[in-house]
Scaffold this active site. Structure first.
Site, PDB file in Angstrom:
ATOM      1  CE1 TYR A 242       0.305   0.555   4.671  1.00 19.61           C
ATOM      2  CE2 TYR A 242      -0.022  -1.789   4.350  1.00 19.61           C
ATOM      3  CZ  TYR A 242       0.357  -0.729   5.157  1.00 19.61           C
ATOM      4  OH  TYR A 242       0.784  -0.963   6.443  1.00 19.61           O
ATOM      5  CG  HIS A 290       5.072   2.144   2.212  1.00 19.58           C
ATOM      6  ND1 HIS A 290       3.740   1.860   2.358  1.00 19.58           N
ATOM      7  CD2 HIS A 290       5.548   2.421   3.442  1.00 19.58           C
ATOM      8  CE1 HIS A 290       3.421   1.976   3.644  1.00 19.58           C
ATOM      9  NE2 HIS A 290       4.502   2.308   4.317  1.00 19.58           N
TER      10      HIS A 290
END
Ligand code: C5P
Length: 314
Positions: A242, A290
């Site tokens: 994410y 990430h």
């Protein structure tokens, strides 16, 4: 002189003045350092909403009226292994807006009467020695993330913070004028927010969380899980688990600001997201869950297309 001729002369005068102003904008300065005059609103700004990844209709912040889709919820609930269901989420959000304001009146869409220059300040070590402080302070909105301090680093990062963007495990007290912006990753984060501003939170998370937060309750805002999904899906094309807090903050800024100035983004030479205020402890963390490289490449590309100004530090 009839009215038509007068109007024509007036419009020629305005256009001429604008052209002169544009000519005098220094080449190394994409955006003027002062607030713009009305002329600058007719500068040939490329319409950002025409870019394929922009979707104007996704609301950056939660409100009592917002209805999250079940599809967005099912993406969001896997981020930190949420076990509770959609109806629990809905009930929790209802309770949330009994405590916090549901409007974001001061963050409506940019309008000609409300020109908004934003500085989005990440926590990169490249801020160290940058002397960006006064430049950062000269913005309408100054968004900082997580525990990024200003005290002791004023020359490089500035002094003002209008928005502090955090999740429960990174949260800290804010002064009375700063918007406390929560990025929620699970239903417990919304519960934490309510408790931390009222009776105190006594639950646990994967890291210690503060039981109480001192900040202005009326300035609390909550990032919309649908917006987080949109950033993952449209902007990062599903790369990484994410988006980072910093990248989400940057896309929010692109949605709500007329000018976005980006500071403090970029890994160190070993590919780690090191911080400007501390010596890196764990050199294996890199950019965590990430997609750090994609995020950085997108920021560079947006800078190239003059959608934002990127200050790359030292
Ligand atoms: O490390 P932290 O998450 O607190 O930093 C805030 C944001 O700043 C990150 O989410 C990331 O987007 C950005 N950052 C960066 N390069 C670094 C450190 C942080 O791009 N070296």
């Amino acid at each position: 002189m009839n009215l038509k001729v007068r109007l024509l002369l007036a419009s020629l005068f305005v256009t001429g003045t604008c052209v002169l102003l544009m000519r005098h904008t220094p080449d190394n300065c994409l955006f003027p350092s002062e607030k713009p005059c009305s002329c600058e609103k007719v500068l040939p700004v490329v319409n950002k909403w025409s870019m394929p990844q922009f979707n104007k209709s996704v609301e950056p912040f939660l409100s009592a009226e917002h209805k999250l889709s079940e599809e967005a919820f099912s993406w969001w609930q896997h981020l930190q292994l949420e076990k509770r269901d959609f109806s629990t989420y809905i009930k929790t959000v209802e309770k949330l807006f009994q405590i916090f304001p549901s409007h974001n009146a001061d963050l409506l869409e940019p309008s000609p009467d409300h020109y908004r220059r934003c500085a989005v300040v990440g926590n990169s070590g490249n801020l160290k020695g940058s002397r960006y402080g006064p430049l950062i302070d000269n913005h309408d909105i100054i968004a900082r993330m997580n525990s990024g301090p200003t005290e002791g680093f004023e020359a490089d990062v500035g002094t003002r913070t209008t928005h502090r963007i955090v999740y429960p495990e990174s949260a800290l007290d804010c002064d009375n004028t700063t918007h406390f912006v929560l990025v929620p990753f699970k239903i417990q984060d919304l519960e934490w927010l309510m408790k931390a501003f009222t009776t105190g939170f006594s639950g646990r998370s994967y890291m210690p969380v503060k039981s109480q937060i001192k900040a202005n309750k009326d300035l609390v805002m909550v990032l919309n899980p649908a917006f987080m999904w949109y950033v993952h899906d449209m902007w990062l094309e599903k790369k990484g688990r994410y988006p980072s807090t910093g990248f989400m903050a940057l896309v929010v800024a692109l949605h709500i600001c007329d000018e976005v100035h980006v500071f403090g983004y970029g890994a160190d030479h070993d590919g780690n997201w090191s911080h400007y205020w501390e010596k890196l402890q764990n050199k294996n963390l890199k950019t965590g869950v990430h997609p750090g490289t994609q995020e950085y490449d997108i920021i560079q590309e947006l800078a190239k297309q003059q959608k934002l100004k990127f200050y790359t530090g030292l």
